[in-house]
Enzyme design. Structure first.
Site, PDB file in Angstrom:
ATOM      1  N   CYS A  35     -10.469 -19.145 -11.590  1.00 30.04           N
ATOM      2  CA  CYS A  35     -10.307 -17.961 -10.725  1.00 30.04           C
ATOM      3  C   CYS A  35      -9.292 -16.968 -11.282  1.00 30.04           C
ATOM      4  O   CYS A  35      -9.130 -15.882 -10.744  1.00 30.04           O
ATOM      5  CB  CYS A  35      -9.928 -18.375  -9.310  1.00 30.04           C
ATOM      6  SG  CYS A  35     -11.254 -19.266  -8.475  1.00 30.04           S
ATOM      7  N   HIS A  83     -18.864  -4.406  -2.502  1.00 30.26           N
ATOM      8  CA  HIS A  83     -19.044  -3.905  -3.866  1.00 30.26           C
ATOM      9  C   HIS A  83     -17.804  -3.194  -4.389  1.00 30.26           C
ATOM     10  O   HIS A  83     -17.887  -2.170  -5.060  1.00 30.26           O
ATOM     11  CB  HIS A  83     -20.296  -3.028  -3.966  1.00 30.26           C
ATOM     12  CG  HIS A  83     -21.547  -3.842  -3.939  1.00 30.26           C
ATOM     13  ND1 HIS A  83     -22.099  -4.289  -2.747  1.00 30.26           N
ATOM     14  CD2 HIS A  83     -22.333  -4.324  -4.929  1.00 30.26           C
ATOM     15  CE1 HIS A  83     -23.190  -4.991  -3.022  1.00 30.26           C
ATOM     16  NE2 HIS A  83     -23.351  -5.038  -4.336  1.00 30.26           N
ATOM     17  N   GLU A 123     -15.757 -17.579   1.571  1.00 33.59           N
ATOM     18  CA  GLU A 123     -15.817 -17.145   0.178  1.00 33.59           C
ATOM     19  C   GLU A 123     -17.030 -17.733  -0.540  1.00 33.59           C
ATOM     20  O   GLU A 123     -17.638 -17.087  -1.386  1.00 33.59           O
ATOM     21  CB  GLU A 123     -14.530 -17.584  -0.512  1.00 33.59           C
ATOM     22  CG  GLU A 123     -14.317 -17.009  -1.873  1.00 33.59           C
ATOM     23  CD  GLU A 123     -12.957 -17.394  -2.404  1.00 33.59           C
ATOM     24  OE1 GLU A 123     -12.067 -16.544  -2.375  1.00 33.59           O
ATOM     25  OE2 GLU A 123     -12.792 -18.549  -2.845  1.00 33.59           O
TER      26      GLU A 123
END
Length: 121
Positions: free
Chosen positions: A23, A72, A111
């Site tokens: 990550c 986005h 998530e």
């Protein structure tokens, strides 16, 4: 007591710069944000009669935040969070939605299909 839930999906990228795993690199998720609203009475008259609150209003407010700052987008940039984890993002959303959504008690950020965080002050 009634509890209402409204859920919106969005796609976004983020980086966790101090993370020791994968990550640390830029990556994205298909997120779900869910708000939880509680009320102990139903409206008795007007256009919201029989409701705790108008779910259409809840959806409009949530979609406005998601569309403007999350969907986005690169979350490190649009949220100002250095570490936009699901936990931090849940609190970030709560703090922005609380003034628009009376009775807001919690925000959950999913998530992945197996990982989510819930913020309740």
């Amino acid at each position: 007591m009634w509890t209402l839930y409204k859920r919106v999906r969005f796609e976004a990228s983020h980086v966790l710069p101090n993370h020791e795993g994968v990550c640390r690199r830029m990556h994205g998720h298909s997120y779900t944000v869910e708000v939880e609203i509680r009320g102990n009475a139903l409206q008795t008259d007007g256009p919201e009669a029989g409701m705790v609150t108008d779910m259409g209003h809840v959806g409009t407010q949530l979609k406005g935040l998601v569309g403007g700052s999350l969907d986005h987008h690169h979350l490190n940039e649009t949220t100002g969070l250095v570490h936009p984890t699901a936990e931090a993002l849940a609190r970030w959303v709560f703090e922005r939605m609380e003034p628009q959504l009376p009775g807001l008690v919690a925000v959950t950020i999913e998530e992945t299909s197996t990982s989510k965080a819930r913020y309740e002050p």
